[in-house]
Design a protein around this motif. Structure first.
Motif, mmCIF file in Angstrom:
data_model
loop_
_atom_site.group_PDB
_atom_site.id
_atom_site.type_symbol
_atom_site.label_atom_id
_atom_site.label_comp_id
_atom_site.label_asym_id
_atom_site.label_seq_id
_atom_site.Cartn_x
_atom_site.Cartn_y
_atom_site.Cartn_z
ATOM 1 N N GLY A 2 0.787 -1.227 0.000
ATOM 2 C CA GLY A 2 0.000 0.000 0.000
ATOM 3 C C GLY A 2 0.816 1.271 0.000
ATOM 4 N N TYR A 3 2.141 1.125 -0.108
ATOM 5 C CA TYR A 3 3.023 2.296 -0.063
ATOM 6 C C TYR A 3 3.444 2.678 -1.482
ATOM 7 N N TYR A 4 2.485 3.149 -2.239
ATOM 8 C CA TYR A 4 2.762 3.560 -3.608
ATOM 9 C C TYR A 4 2.452 5.050 -3.768
ATOM 10 N N ARG A 5 3.026 5.633 -4.777
ATOM 11 C CA ARG A 5 2.784 7.047 -5.065
ATOM 12 C C ARG A 5 1.387 7.224 -5.682
ATOM 13 N N PRO A 6 0.763 8.369 -5.457
ATOM 14 C CA PRO A 6 -0.570 8.603 -6.038
ATOM 15 C C PRO A 6 -0.600 8.403 -7.547
ATOM 16 N N ASP A 7 0.497 8.766 -8.230
ATOM 17 C CA ASP A 7 0.502 8.636 -9.686
ATOM 18 C C ASP A 7 0.653 7.190 -10.151
ATOM 19 N N GLU A 8 0.837 6.248 -9.202
ATOM 20 C CA GLU A 8 0.937 4.827 -9.557
ATOM 21 C C GLU A 8 -0.405 4.110 -9.448
ATOM 22 N N GLU A 9 -1.398 4.799 -8.885
ATOM 23 C CA GLU A 9 -2.663 4.124 -8.593
ATOM 24 C C GLU A 9 -3.374 3.625 -9.855
ATOM 25 N N ASN A 10 -3.421 4.428 -10.884
ATOM 26 C CA ASN A 10 -4.100 3.996 -12.112
ATOM 27 C C ASN A 10 -3.425 2.775 -12.728
ATOM 28 N N GLU A 11 -2.108 2.711 -12.617
ATOM 29 C CA GLU A 11 -1.376 1.545 -13.131
ATOM 30 C C GLU A 11 -1.766 0.289 -12.359
ATOM 31 N N ILE A 12 -1.909 0.412 -11.041
ATOM 32 C CA ILE A 12 -2.316 -0.727 -10.214
ATOM 33 C C ILE A 12 -3.715 -1.192 -10.598
ATOM 34 N N ILE A 13 -4.613 -0.244 -10.792
ATOM 35 C CA ILE A 13 -5.985 -0.596 -11.172
ATOM 36 C C ILE A 13 -6.015 -1.253 -12.546
ATOM 37 N N ASN A 14 -5.203 -0.772 -13.466
ATOM 38 C CA ASN A 14 -5.114 -1.401 -14.792
ATOM 39 C C ASN A 14 -4.552 -2.812 -14.695
ATOM 40 N N ASP A 15 -3.578 -3.014 -13.807
ATOM 41 C CA ASP A 15 -3.032 -4.363 -13.591
ATOM 42 C C ASP A 15 -4.115 -5.312 -13.077
ATOM 43 N N LEU A 16 -4.933 -4.801 -12.163
ATOM 44 C CA LEU A 16 -6.034 -5.618 -11.646
ATOM 45 C C LEU A 16 -7.029 -5.948 -12.759
ATOM 46 N N ASN A 17 -7.276 -4.998 -13.614
ATOM 47 C CA ASN A 17 -8.189 -5.224 -14.732
ATOM 48 C C ASN A 17 -7.675 -6.320 -15.660
ATOM 49 N N ILE A 18 -6.363 -6.394 -15.803
ATOM 50 C CA ILE A 18 -5.766 -7.424 -16.666
ATOM 51 C C ILE A 18 -5.960 -8.817 -16.063
ATOM 52 N N VAL A 19 -5.711 -8.953 -14.747
ATOM 53 C CA VAL A 19 -5.772 -10.288 -14.129
ATOM 54 C C VAL A 19 -7.187 -10.680 -13.717
ATOM 55 N N GLN A 20 -8.100 -9.694 -13.585
ATOM 56 C CA GLN A 20 -9.508 -9.942 -13.273
ATOM 57 C C GLN A 20 -9.705 -10.841 -12.040
ATOM 58 N N PRO A 21 -9.302 -10.362 -10.862
ATOM 59 C CA PRO A 21 -9.540 -11.141 -9.641
ATOM 60 C C PRO A 21 -11.027 -11.198 -9.322
ATOM 61 N N GLU A 22 -11.427 -12.257 -8.626
ATOM 62 C CA GLU A 22 -12.827 -12.389 -8.224
ATOM 63 C C GLU A 22 -13.072 -11.819 -6.826
ATOM 64 N N PHE A 23 -12.002 -11.770 -6.034
ATOM 65 C CA PHE A 23 -12.100 -11.242 -4.676
ATOM 66 C C PHE A 23 -10.842 -10.427 -4.389
ATOM 67 N N VAL A 24 -11.036 -9.198 -3.917
ATOM 68 C CA VAL A 24 -9.903 -8.309 -3.636
ATOM 69 C C VAL A 24 -9.987 -7.806 -2.199
ATOM 70 N N LEU A 25 -8.892 -7.985 -1.462
ATOM 71 C CA LEU A 25 -8.788 -7.470 -0.101
ATOM 72 C C LEU A 25 -7.884 -6.245 -0.136
ATOM 73 N N VAL A 26 -8.366 -5.139 0.445
ATOM 74 C CA VAL A 26 -7.607 -3.893 0.434
ATOM 75 C C VAL A 26 -7.352 -3.458 1.873
ATOM 76 N N ALA A 27 -6.071 -3.415 2.246
ATOM 77 C CA ALA A 27 -5.685 -3.114 3.633
ATOM 78 C C ALA A 27 -4.914 -1.805 3.680
ATOM 79 N N MET A 28 -5.638 -0.710 3.568
ATOM 80 C CA MET A 28 -4.986 0.601 3.595
ATOM 81 C C MET A 28 -5.644 1.543 4.589
#
Length: 244
Positions: free
Chosen positions: A137-163
């Motif tokens: 969870g220690y990423y720069r704000p400008d990296e967030e869209n890249e993370i979301i795009n990565d998630l879109n590629i792998v298409q998880p069915e369940f995501v846990l977010v601990a921030m």
């Protein structure tokens, strides 16, 4: 199935058992129906009352489980005997379901060391757990869209977010546009507990609904937050119950 809820200080809290809540998540996993699950407690309500965007997210979420003992008391004041559903246990049980059904899971949040340790121990416990993506969870704000795009590629069915709230919920809300069929849950400090970096309250504290007290003893800085939040919440809950 129509949700059965009760308002606590303006927020709908779902009235259902732990097992029924898990059954609902299983059903939505099978039907590919996305969800944003909120684990609500007095601190979450206070944050939402001070932040319009967070308030809106909670009111538009798909499942609000009564996590904090303060919520249990507030419901009791309105004549409702509702079991407390601890978010960390609820998320762990969904992981058990994902393991049994070999569903893709993603973990976002915590420090890298904690994230690595937590996911490693969980995979030792759940041999079929398919972790398709993980990111600290220690990423720069400008990296967030890249993370979301990565998630879109792998298409998880369940995501846990601990921030922590509300950051984890803002992140989830941004994800949902690209991942409408995914189930999301914000789990706060659960990764730290699963990694063994933070000790969970002993069972006796949990049975007495005093897990908050144990955490405050272990982390004295929490006393200030609890002292500010819980008494005022209970006062408001009493007034709210009298008005009904």
């Amino acid at each position: 199935m129509k949700r059965k809820t009760k308002k606590i200080l303006g927020y709908d809290v779902d009235l259902l058992s732990f097992d029924n809540a898990i059954s609902l998540v299983k059903k939505n996993l099978n039907q590919k129906v996305g969800m944003h699950i909120i684990t609500i407690n007095p601190e979450i309500i206070e944050l939402a009352q001070q932040n319009h965007n967070f308030d809106k997210i909670i009111k538009n979420s798909d499942l609000v489980i009564p996590d904090g003992v303060g919520i249990k008391i507030a419901l009791f004041l309105k004549g409702i005997k509702q079991e407390q559903i601890a978010g960390i246990e609820f998320a762990k049980e969904i992981l058990r379901v994902c393991n049994e059904e070999v569903r893709k899971v993603a973990f976002i949040g915590a420090r890298e060391k904690v994230l690595t340790r937590a996911t490693s121990l969980l995979q030792n416990e759940f041999n079929n757990l398919d972790i398709c993506y993980k990111r600290n969870g220690y990423y720069r704000p400008d990296e967030e869209n890249e993370i979301i795009n990565d998630l879109n590629i792998v298409q998880p069915e369940f995501v846990l977010v601990a921030m922590g709230a509300p950051r984890q919920d803002f992140f989830i809300e941004k994800c949902r546009e690209l991942l409408p069929n995914t189930i999301f849950i914000g789990v706060g400090g659960s990764f730290d507990v699963w990694a063994g970096a933070v000790q969970r309250a002993p069972e006796i504290y949990r049975k007495l609904y005093c897990e908050w007290l144990y955490r405050a003893i272990k982390q004295p800085e929490r006393f200030k937050r609890i002292y500010k939040t819980l008494p005022l919440f209970l006062f408001k809950a009493i007034i709210d119950a009298i008005k009904r």
